[in-house]
Design a protein around this motif. Structure first.
Motif, PDB file in Angstrom:
ATOM      1  N   GLN A  56       3.977 -12.037  -1.349  1.00  0.00           N
ATOM      2  CA  GLN A  56       4.147 -11.531   0.046  1.00  0.00           C
ATOM      3  C   GLN A  56       5.376 -10.493  -0.179  1.00  0.00           C
ATOM      4  O   GLN A  56       6.118 -10.485  -1.051  1.00  0.00           O
ATOM      5  N   GLY A  57       5.563  -9.758   0.833  1.00  0.00           N
ATOM      6  CA  GLY A  57       6.788  -8.812   0.875  1.00  0.00           C
ATOM      7  C   GLY A  57       6.692  -7.752  -0.391  1.00  0.00           C
ATOM      8  O   GLY A  57       5.797  -6.954  -0.766  1.00  0.00           O
ATOM      9  N   ASN A  58       7.963  -7.612  -1.049  1.00  0.00           N
ATOM     10  CA  ASN A  58       8.149  -6.633  -2.133  1.00  0.00           C
ATOM     11  C   ASN A  58       7.028  -7.022  -3.004  1.00  0.00           C
ATOM     12  O   ASN A  58       6.441  -6.067  -3.797  1.00  0.00           O
ATOM     13  N   ALA A  59       6.709  -8.138  -3.526  1.00  0.00           N
ATOM     14  CA  ALA A  59       5.770  -8.427  -4.490  1.00  0.00           C
ATOM     15  C   ALA A  59       4.466  -7.940  -4.253  1.00  0.00           C
ATOM     16  O   ALA A  59       3.541  -7.497  -5.198  1.00  0.00           O
ATOM     17  N   GLN A  60       4.134  -8.088  -3.132  1.00  0.00           N
ATOM     18  CA  GLN A  60       2.861  -7.586  -2.654  1.00  0.00           C
ATOM     19  C   GLN A  60       2.640  -6.297  -2.703  1.00  0.00           C
ATOM     20  O   GLN A  60       1.657  -5.570  -3.088  1.00  0.00           O
ATOM     21  N   ALA A  61       3.728  -5.602  -2.131  1.00  0.00           N
ATOM     22  CA  ALA A  61       3.749  -4.186  -2.371  1.00  0.00           C
ATOM     23  C   ALA A  61       3.795  -3.476  -3.574  1.00  0.00           C
ATOM     24  O   ALA A  61       2.966  -2.476  -3.985  1.00  0.00           O
ATOM     25  N   PHE A  62       4.438  -4.013  -4.688  1.00  0.00           N
ATOM     26  CA  PHE A  62       4.520  -3.901  -5.968  1.00  0.00           C
ATOM     27  C   PHE A  62       3.109  -3.784  -6.686  1.00  0.00           C
ATOM     28  O   PHE A  62       2.752  -3.025  -7.304  1.00  0.00           O
ATOM     29  N   GLN A  63       2.508  -5.080  -6.312  1.00  0.00           N
ATOM     30  CA  GLN A  63       0.965  -5.386  -6.866  1.00  0.00           C
ATOM     31  C   GLN A  63      -0.105  -4.504  -6.417  1.00  0.00           C
ATOM     32  O   GLN A  63      -0.765  -4.074  -7.091  1.00  0.00           O
TER      33      GLN A  63
ATOM     34  N   SER B 150       8.095   2.642 -16.562  1.00  0.00           N
ATOM     35  CA  SER B 150       7.722   2.615 -15.140  1.00  0.00           C
ATOM     36  C   SER B 150       6.501   3.561 -14.927  1.00  0.00           C
ATOM     37  O   SER B 150       6.122   4.350 -15.818  1.00  0.00           O
TER      38      SER B 150
END
Length: 93
Positions: A20-27, A84
């Motif tokens: 969720q949150g930042n981890a979901q956006a990164f994924q 990156s």
């Protein structure tokens, strides 16, 4: 025999976990990365094709990418930089 993490902590098997949150956006951002790499290779091929007015010479130049990529990864490791999306595009270009 190896147990699942949910068995080790006593969590019911019906529970599932998601990012969720930042981890979901990164994924979600990483899911488009192969498309970006393929698009950058096509763009580089077209630019080299126009530059050299040939279909074969861009392939000759692009065939050096694997060895150049290994050198670039080593340079990133020696310099202590992270790999990156910008780094990947820079390696390809």
């Amino acid at each position: 025999m190896h147990q699942k993490a949910s068995d080790e902590i006593g969590m019911p098997s019906s529970m599932i976990g998601t990012f969720q949150g930042n981890a979901q956006a990164f994924q979600a951002a990483l899911s488009n990365e192969p498309i970006l790499i393929a698009a950058s290779l096509v763009v580089v091929y077209v630019i080299l094709g126009v530059l050299y007015e040939s279909y074969i010479h861009p392939l000759t130049i692009l065939s050096t990418l694997p060895s150049a990529g290994v050198g670039a990864l080593l340079a990133l490791m020696i310099g202590g930089f992270d790999l990156s999306v910008i780094g990947i595009i820079g390696i390809i270009l």
